[in-house]
Write an enzyme that holds these catalytic residues in place. Structure first.
Site, PDB file in Angstrom:
ATOM      1  N   GLY A 148       0.862  -1.188   0.000  1.00 38.78           N
ATOM      2  CA  GLY A 148       0.000   0.000   0.000  1.00 38.78           C
ATOM      3  C   GLY A 148       0.892   1.229   0.000  1.00 38.78           C
ATOM      4  O   GLY A 148       1.960   1.250  -0.618  1.00 38.78           O
ATOM      5  N   ARG A 149       0.476   2.231   0.741  1.00 42.28           N
ATOM      6  CA  ARG A 149       1.228   3.495   0.742  1.00 42.28           C
ATOM      7  C   ARG A 149       2.657   3.294   1.241  1.00 42.28           C
ATOM      8  O   ARG A 149       3.626   3.688   0.567  1.00 42.28           O
ATOM      9  CB  ARG A 149       0.517   4.509   1.624  1.00 42.28           C
ATOM     10  CG  ARG A 149      -0.876   4.884   1.135  1.00 42.28           C
ATOM     11  CD  ARG A 149      -1.564   5.681   2.232  1.00 42.28           C
ATOM     12  NE  ARG A 149      -2.900   6.092   1.883  1.00 42.28           N
ATOM     13  CZ  ARG A 149      -3.991   5.360   2.115  1.00 42.28           C
ATOM     14  NH1 ARG A 149      -3.904   4.166   2.669  1.00 42.28           N
ATOM     15  NH2 ARG A 149      -5.182   5.819   1.789  1.00 42.28           N
ATOM     16  N   ILE A 150       2.797   2.699   2.435  1.00 39.46           N
ATOM     17  CA  ILE A 150       4.136   2.596   3.035  1.00 39.46           C
ATOM     18  C   ILE A 150       4.960   1.520   2.326  1.00 39.46           C
ATOM     19  O   ILE A 150       6.142   1.745   2.024  1.00 39.46           O
ATOM     20  CB  ILE A 150       4.033   2.323   4.556  1.00 39.46           C
ATOM     21  CG1 ILE A 150       3.328   3.508   5.235  1.00 39.46           C
ATOM     22  CG2 ILE A 150       5.413   2.101   5.163  1.00 39.46           C
ATOM     23  CD1 ILE A 150       2.923   3.279   6.683  1.00 39.46           C
ATOM     24  N   ARG A 190      -2.944  -8.282  -2.265  1.00 40.40           N
ATOM     25  CA  ARG A 190      -4.187  -8.867  -2.795  1.00 40.40           C
ATOM     26  C   ARG A 190      -4.480  -8.375  -4.196  1.00 40.40           C
ATOM     27  O   ARG A 190      -5.149  -9.046  -4.969  1.00 40.40           O
ATOM     28  CB  ARG A 190      -5.344  -8.535  -1.856  1.00 40.40           C
ATOM     29  CG  ARG A 190      -5.167  -9.151  -0.476  1.00 40.40           C
ATOM     30  CD  ARG A 190      -6.207  -8.644   0.471  1.00 40.40           C
ATOM     31  NE  ARG A 190      -6.223  -7.189   0.510  1.00 40.40           N
ATOM     32  CZ  ARG A 190      -6.990  -6.463   1.292  1.00 40.40           C
ATOM     33  NH1 ARG A 190      -7.830  -7.083   2.105  1.00 40.40           N
ATOM     34  NH2 ARG A 190      -6.946  -5.154   1.284  1.00 40.40           N
ATOM     35  N   ALA A 223       4.968  -2.453  10.789  1.00 44.39           N
ATOM     36  CA  ALA A 223       3.510  -2.392  10.595  1.00 44.39           C
ATOM     37  C   ALA A 223       2.804  -2.533  11.950  1.00 44.39           C
ATOM     38  O   ALA A 223       2.524  -1.519  12.610  1.00 44.39           O
ATOM     39  CB  ALA A 223       3.071  -3.430   9.589  1.00 44.39           C
ATOM     40  N   ARG A 224       2.509  -3.768  12.359  1.00 48.27           N
ATOM     41  CA  ARG A 224       1.913  -4.005  13.670  1.00 48.27           C
ATOM     42  C   ARG A 224       2.547  -5.260  14.263  1.00 48.27           C
ATOM     43  O   ARG A 224       2.793  -6.239  13.562  1.00 48.27           O
ATOM     44  CB  ARG A 224       0.393  -4.189  13.569  1.00 48.27           C
ATOM     45  CG  ARG A 224      -0.373  -2.872  13.431  1.00 48.27           C
ATOM     46  CD  ARG A 224      -0.332  -2.013  14.692  1.00 48.27           C
ATOM     47  NE  ARG A 224      -1.070  -0.771  14.553  1.00 48.27           N
ATOM     48  CZ  ARG A 224      -0.545   0.388  14.154  1.00 48.27           C
ATOM     49  NH1 ARG A 224       0.747   0.466  13.855  1.00 48.27           N
ATOM     50  NH2 ARG A 224      -1.288   1.477  14.062  1.00 48.27           N
ATOM     51  N   GLU A 242       2.440  -4.117  23.239  1.00 49.81           N
ATOM     52  CA  GLU A 242       3.146  -2.880  23.612  1.00 49.81           C
ATOM     53  C   GLU A 242       2.548  -2.280  24.887  1.00 49.81           C
ATOM     54  O   GLU A 242       1.330  -2.315  25.048  1.00 49.81           O
ATOM     55  CB  GLU A 242       3.044  -1.864  22.460  1.00 49.81           C
ATOM     56  CG  GLU A 242       3.768  -2.332  21.217  1.00 49.81           C
ATOM     57  CD  GLU A 242       3.634  -1.374  20.037  1.00 49.81           C
ATOM     58  OE1 GLU A 242       3.147  -0.247  20.218  1.00 49.81           O
ATOM     59  OE2 GLU A 242       4.021  -1.777  18.924  1.00 49.81           O
ATOM     60  N   HIS A 268       8.366   1.887  18.670  1.00 51.18           N
ATOM     61  CA  HIS A 268       7.209   2.328  17.864  1.00 51.18           C
ATOM     62  C   HIS A 268       7.329   3.820  17.494  1.00 51.18           C
ATOM     63  O   HIS A 268       6.489   4.647  17.894  1.00 51.18           O
ATOM     64  CB  HIS A 268       5.886   2.056  18.591  1.00 51.18           C
ATOM     65  CG  HIS A 268       4.728   1.955  17.641  1.00 51.18           C
ATOM     66  ND1 HIS A 268       3.633   1.168  17.858  1.00 51.18           N
ATOM     67  CD2 HIS A 268       4.507   2.571  16.440  1.00 51.18           C
ATOM     68  CE1 HIS A 268       2.773   1.298  16.870  1.00 51.18           C
ATOM     69  NE2 HIS A 268       3.282   2.153  15.982  1.00 51.18           N
ATOM     70  N   ILE A 269       8.370   4.120  16.718  1.00 51.15           N
ATOM     71  CA  ILE A 269       8.621   5.522  16.332  1.00 51.15           C
ATOM     72  C   ILE A 269       8.568   5.707  14.817  1.00 51.15           C
ATOM     73  O   ILE A 269       9.158   6.647  14.288  1.00 51.15           O
ATOM     74  CB  ILE A 269       9.978   6.027  16.892  1.00 51.15           C
ATOM     75  CG1 ILE A 269      11.136   5.084  16.482  1.00 51.15           C
ATOM     76  CG2 ILE A 269       9.910   6.196  18.400  1.00 51.15           C
ATOM     77  CD1 ILE A 269      12.513   5.649  16.768  1.00 51.15           C
ATOM     78  N   GLY A 270       7.846   4.798  14.138  1.00 55.38           N
ATOM     79  CA  GLY A 270       7.779   4.885  12.670  1.00 55.38           C
ATOM     80  C   GLY A 270       7.403   6.269  12.165  1.00 55.38           C
ATOM     81  O   GLY A 270       8.003   6.782  11.217  1.00 55.38           O
TER      82      GLY A 270
HETATM   83  P1  NAP Z   1      -2.328   0.939   3.278  1.00 55.82           P
HETATM   84  O1  NAP Z   1      -1.984   1.982   2.297  1.00 55.82           O
HETATM   85  O2  NAP Z   1      -3.759   0.672   3.581  1.00 55.82           O
HETATM   86  O3  NAP Z   1      -1.623  -0.418   2.813  1.00 55.82           O
HETATM   87  C1  NAP Z   1      -1.880  -1.662   3.375  1.00 55.82           C
HETATM   88  C2  NAP Z   1      -1.691  -2.700   2.308  1.00 55.82           C
HETATM   89  O4  NAP Z   1      -1.892  -4.008   2.852  1.00 55.82           O
HETATM   90  C3  NAP Z   1      -2.671  -2.528   1.153  1.00 55.82           C
HETATM   91  O5  NAP Z   1      -1.952  -2.596  -0.024  1.00 55.82           O
HETATM   92  C4  NAP Z   1      -3.639  -3.674   1.356  1.00 55.82           C
HETATM   93  O6  NAP Z   1      -4.399  -4.036   0.268  1.00 55.82           O
HETATM   94  C5  NAP Z   1      -2.755  -4.727   1.963  1.00 55.82           C
HETATM   95  N1  NAP Z   1      -3.532  -5.701   2.735  1.00 55.82           N
HETATM   96  C6  NAP Z   1      -4.554  -5.445   3.534  1.00 55.82           C
HETATM   97  N2  NAP Z   1      -5.023  -6.596   4.084  1.00 55.82           N
HETATM   98  C7  NAP Z   1      -4.265  -7.566   3.583  1.00 55.82           C
HETATM   99  C8  NAP Z   1      -4.249  -8.965   3.729  1.00 55.82           C
HETATM  100  N3  NAP Z   1      -5.159  -9.592   4.523  1.00 55.82           N
HETATM  101  N4  NAP Z   1      -3.311  -9.673   3.081  1.00 55.82           N
HETATM  102  C9  NAP Z   1      -2.413  -9.055   2.285  1.00 55.82           C
HETATM  103  N5  NAP Z   1      -2.399  -7.742   2.084  1.00 55.82           N
HETATM  104  C10 NAP Z   1      -3.313  -6.995   2.716  1.00 55.82           C
HETATM  105  O7  NAP Z   1      -1.651   1.226   4.688  1.00 55.82           O
HETATM  106  P2  NAP Z   1      -0.247   1.956   4.950  1.00 55.82           P
HETATM  107  O8  NAP Z   1      -0.461   3.403   5.097  1.00 55.82           O
HETATM  108  O9  NAP Z   1       0.747   1.449   3.973  1.00 55.82           O
HETATM  109  O10 NAP Z   1       0.066   1.376   6.411  1.00 55.82           O
HETATM  110  C11 NAP Z   1       0.279  -0.011   6.603  1.00 55.82           C
HETATM  111  C12 NAP Z   1       0.300  -0.315   8.077  1.00 55.82           C
HETATM  112  O11 NAP Z   1       1.470   0.243   8.650  1.00 55.82           O
HETATM  113  C13 NAP Z   1      -0.853   0.331   8.872  1.00 55.82           C
HETATM  114  O12 NAP Z   1      -2.000  -0.478   8.854  1.00 55.82           O
HETATM  115  C14 NAP Z   1      -0.267   0.490  10.246  1.00 55.82           C
HETATM  116  O13 NAP Z   1      -0.657  -0.605  11.045  1.00 55.82           O
HETATM  117  C15 NAP Z   1       1.236   0.461  10.031  1.00 55.82           C
HETATM  118  N6  NAP Z   1       1.893   1.726  10.405  1.00 55.82           N
HETATM  119  C16 NAP Z   1       2.829   1.718  11.385  1.00 55.82           C
HETATM  120  C17 NAP Z   1       3.491   2.876  11.726  1.00 55.82           C
HETATM  121  C18 NAP Z   1       4.527   2.892  12.805  1.00 55.82           C
HETATM  122  O14 NAP Z   1       4.602   3.862  13.551  1.00 55.82           O
HETATM  123  N7  NAP Z   1       5.370   1.888  12.904  1.00 55.82           N
HETATM  124  C19 NAP Z   1       3.203   4.067  11.063  1.00 55.82           C
HETATM  125  C20 NAP Z   1       2.245   4.053  10.061  1.00 55.82           C
HETATM  126  C21 NAP Z   1       1.583   2.864   9.738  1.00 55.82           C
HETATM  127  P3  NAP Z   1      -3.974  -4.762  -1.118  1.00 55.82           P
HETATM  128  O15 NAP Z   1      -3.372  -6.062  -0.732  1.00 55.82           O
HETATM  129  O16 NAP Z   1      -5.203  -4.877  -1.894  1.00 55.82           O
HETATM  130  O17 NAP Z   1      -2.980  -3.856  -1.744  1.00 55.82           O
END
Ligand code: NAP
Length: 342
Positions: free
Chosen positions: A178-180, A200, A259-260, A289, A307-309
């Site tokens: 996705g975005r990250i 997916r 991620a998580r 956490e 957790h400082i992403g």
């Molecule tokens: P995003 O843009 O929604 O991307 C998530 C990706 O995962 C999408 O491409 C999504 O759909 C895919 N996905 C969702 N469910 C899935 C599954 N069951 N199996 C396989 N792929 C699946 O989110 P993002 O902004 O990149 O952020 C991702 C995660 O990073 C967040 O949910 C958050 O928990 C974590 N995060 C952590 C920090 C930190 O401080 N460490 C900071 C920001 C975010 P498709 O597979 O259809 O592409």
């Protein structure tokens, strides 16, 4: 709360869901809306972010208070589920101050027609940068180097000391693009890495720009020198990195998780590190956490961050402002800017 006919008693708390009057009326002065905001966000918000809002700051240890609050802005460390929603009968929006929203019972919110929002996009670069901090720290044995200097036992340059993993021509496997995930992949081209991703749905533009190839999780784990996790925590993804999937990884590979925490079975990861099957693990997030599994804490070749992403001043201010912009939009009867639901 006021109304245009001036008869406050006519608005009963049990009337939900009902449309929210605009914050500014032509005939009456602005009515401050009662909102709950995590106290930790106080220093990140400006008076403009809070204009027209009657803010109650929630301390981390304090349960969600009962009241006629129309919005709540929680941190990812606060669970907002059925019990909390019962205490907030007038609630219109849960504006989570995080991209992930696994701390919110979205089904319970949907049943009560409460909008749920998150703060994606504004934290993508900061989190992708931190992912690369972990990749490089693991690949080049940063912590061992620092420890050697601090020990006072370093004997000078040595041709075979602290040899790490050269990233050029190696394979980065993105679990989730996705975005990250994509931002991490785009940075990989500068390091000369080949990119695989498991998702997916196909990402045509990302593939075109980076040469990334979409594969199933199994081949990705088998072929990647660095595996980086970027899927949300959902019932399908929880525990996806476990003893079986760890056994499928290339010997000596690096696992990075920004991620998580609950995507990874931490005891299985600790065992893989103890047995030397995995080269290193770089983690920013943990299953429980702020507790960290003691075996993981003691495991060799880990880089563990708290957790400082998204932790840059600019990003944290943008996240807080976006959460409040979502509150304002919903209270003004507009669609939220970044909706999870609603
Ligand atoms: P995003 O843009 O929604 O991307 C998530 C990706 O995962 C999408 O491409 C999504 O759909 C895919 N996905 C969702 N469910 C899935 C599954 N069951 N199996 C396989 N792929 C699946 O989110 P993002 O902004 O990149 O952020 C991702 C995660 O990073 C967040 O949910 C958050 O928990 C974590 N995060 C952590 C920090 C930190 O401080 N460490 C900071 C920001 C975010 P498709 O597979 O259809 O592409």
């Amino acid at each position: 709360m006021g109304s245009e006919n001036g008869d406050d008693d006519q608005i009963a708390a049990s009337d939900l869901p009902r449309p929210c009057p605009p914050i500014r009326s032509r005939y009456f002065p602005p009515v401050p809306y009662p909102v709950l905001i995590a106290a930790e966000l106080r220093d990140l918000l400006t008076p403009a972010d809070l204009a027209d809002l009657d803010v109650t700051w929630m301390a981390a240890e304090e349960p969600v208070p009962q009241g006629d609050f129309v919005a709540i802005v929680p941190l990812l460390s606060r669970w907002v589920g059925g019990t909390e929603l019962k205490r907030l009968p007038n609630l219109r929006i849960i504006a989570n101050c995080a991209a992930g929203y696994n701390n919110v019972d979205v089904v319970a919110a949907e049943m009560r027609k409460v909008t749920v929002t998150n703060t994606p996009d504004v934290l993508t670069d900061a989190t992708a940068d931190l992912t690369w901090t972990l990749i490089l720290a693991c690949a080049r044995r940063l912590l061992e180097g620092i420890a050697l200097i601090r020990s006072g036992t370093w004997a000078g340059w040595h041709p075979t000391e602290l040899l790490g993993l050269e990233l050029r021509d190696k394979t980065l496997g993105l679990v989730g693009a996705g975005r990250i995930g994509q931002a991490v992949g785009r940075r990989a081209t500068g390091f000369g890495m080949r990119i695989l991703y498991a998702a997916r749905s196909a990402k045509a533009e990302f593939e075109r720009d980076t040469g990334a190839g979409r594969v199933e999780l199994g081949p990705l784990l088998k072929d990647s020198d660095v595996v980086s996790l970027h899927v949300p925590s959902t019932p399908e993804t929880k525990g996806m990195i476990n003893s079986d999937t760890l056994a499928r990884m290339k010997p000596g590979a690096i696992l990075v998780n920004t991620a998580r925490g609950d995507l990874v079975r931490e005891e299985a990861l600790a065992m893989a590190l103890e047995e030397g099957r995995l080269g290193a693990a770089g983690l920013d997030v943990y299953a429980d956490e702020p507790a960290i599994h003691p075996r993981l804490l003691a495991a060799p070749r880990t880089v563990l961050l708290p957790h400082i992403g998204s932790a840059t001043g600019d990003t944290r201010r943008r996240m807080a402002a976006l959460a409040l912009a979502n509150v304002r939009a919903v209270l003004q009867g507009q669609p939220p800017l970044t909706a999870v639901f609603g």
